[in-house]
Design a protein around this motif. Sequence first.
Motif, PDB file in Angstrom:
ATOM      1  N   THR A   1       0.844  -1.193   0.000  1.00 48.44           N
ATOM      2  CA  THR A   1       0.000   0.000   0.000  1.00 48.44           C
ATOM      3  C   THR A   1       0.879   1.242   0.000  1.00 48.44           C
ATOM      4  O   THR A   1       1.963   1.255   0.574  1.00 48.44           O
ATOM      5  N   VAL A   2       0.376   2.277  -0.669  1.00 50.19           N
ATOM      6  CA  VAL A   2       1.043   3.575  -0.730  1.00 50.19           C
ATOM      7  C   VAL A   2       0.003   4.621  -0.334  1.00 50.19           C
ATOM      8  O   VAL A   2      -0.924   4.887  -1.106  1.00 50.19           O
ATOM      9  N   PRO A   3       0.110   5.198   0.861  1.00 53.32           N
ATOM     10  CA  PRO A   3      -0.861   6.218   1.272  1.00 53.32           C
ATOM     11  C   PRO A   3      -0.779   7.452   0.372  1.00 53.32           C
ATOM     12  O   PRO A   3       0.292   7.785  -0.150  1.00 53.32           O
ATOM     13  N   ARG A   4      -1.902   8.127   0.197  1.00 53.07           N
ATOM     14  CA  ARG A   4      -1.909   9.353  -0.604  1.00 53.07           C
ATOM     15  C   ARG A   4      -0.849  10.321  -0.119  1.00 53.07           C
ATOM     16  O   ARG A   4      -0.441  10.278   1.037  1.00 53.07           O
ATOM     17  N   ASP A   5      -0.369  11.148  -1.016  1.00 54.62           N
ATOM     18  CA  ASP A   5       0.667  12.155  -0.751  1.00 54.62           C
ATOM     19  C   ASP A   5       2.014  11.552  -0.367  1.00 54.62           C
ATOM     20  O   ASP A   5       2.853  12.255   0.184  1.00 54.62           O
ATOM     21  N   THR A   6       2.232  10.269  -0.635  1.00 60.64           N
ATOM     22  CA  THR A   6       3.511   9.621  -0.336  1.00 60.64           C
ATOM     23  C   THR A   6       4.313   9.488  -1.627  1.00 60.64           C
ATOM     24  O   THR A   6       3.821   8.943  -2.620  1.00 60.64           O
ATOM     25  N   ARG A   7       5.537   9.963  -1.613  1.00 60.03           N
ATOM     26  CA  ARG A   7       6.425   9.820  -2.768  1.00 60.03           C
ATOM     27  C   ARG A   7       6.644   8.338  -3.022  1.00 60.03           C
ATOM     28  O   ARG A   7       6.933   7.571  -2.101  1.00 60.03           O
ATOM     29  N   HIS A   8       6.499   7.937  -4.278  1.00 59.68           N
ATOM     30  CA  HIS A   8       6.740   6.543  -4.627  1.00 59.68           C
ATOM     31  C   HIS A   8       7.119   6.417  -6.104  1.00 59.68           C
ATOM     32  O   HIS A   8       6.882   7.328  -6.909  1.00 59.68           O
ATOM     33  N   ALA A   9       7.731   5.308  -6.425  1.00 60.17           N
ATOM     34  CA  ALA A   9       8.145   4.956  -7.782  1.00 60.17           C
ATOM     35  C   ALA A   9       8.335   3.444  -7.791  1.00 60.17           C
ATOM     36  O   ALA A   9       8.330   2.808  -6.726  1.00 60.17           O
ATOM     37  N   PHE A  10       8.496   2.875  -8.969  1.00 59.26           N
ATOM     38  CA  PHE A  10       8.851   1.461  -9.031  1.00 59.26           C
ATOM     39  C   PHE A  10       9.610   1.162 -10.303  1.00 59.26           C
ATOM     40  O   PHE A  10       9.618   1.931 -11.259  1.00 59.26           O
TER      41      PHE A  10
END
Length: 176
Positions: A98-107
Amino acid sequence: MTEPTQTHLTPMPGAEGFNHSVGTAPAYWWMDILWIVLADANDTGGRFSLMEELLPKGSGPGPHTHTWSDETYYMLDGEVTFLVGDEIIVARKGDYLTVPRDTRHAFRVDSETARFLNGYTPASLEAAVTELAMPAPERVLPLKGLAPMPQMTPEQLRRYGMAVVPGPNPLRPDSH
């Protein structure tokens, strides 16, 4: 323990049942990825969306956020390295992330291909896919470069609840 009230038992508007199949749901090619839209905002009253994605090795977006949606991934096959906040996570078949909103992420896809279910609560990115991607004539990966991702305008980013995070991408050290 208290008994649930009637409001807990009544479906929310837009909660009518539906059945979409991965073999017949709308499919698109975009960013060298096959996207199959299993549930969109119209199906769920805007509460969530779900897509199945088939991705080639090396694919994946740079750091970004979803400003009004939480994002989920359920790995069906392959290996993907995720950046979530400042944490690096390697996900494989059977993993749920899970990635909470407003969390920086990439893959970044590390295996030859990867396949996962990608969900948004509330619905969001599937609208960008259906608007910007090309309909897939086959349910296979597109030829590399056939379905590139155009640079999204600031207006499109806002419309789909997204923001690009400037700076280096730790999953691609050669990026600037």
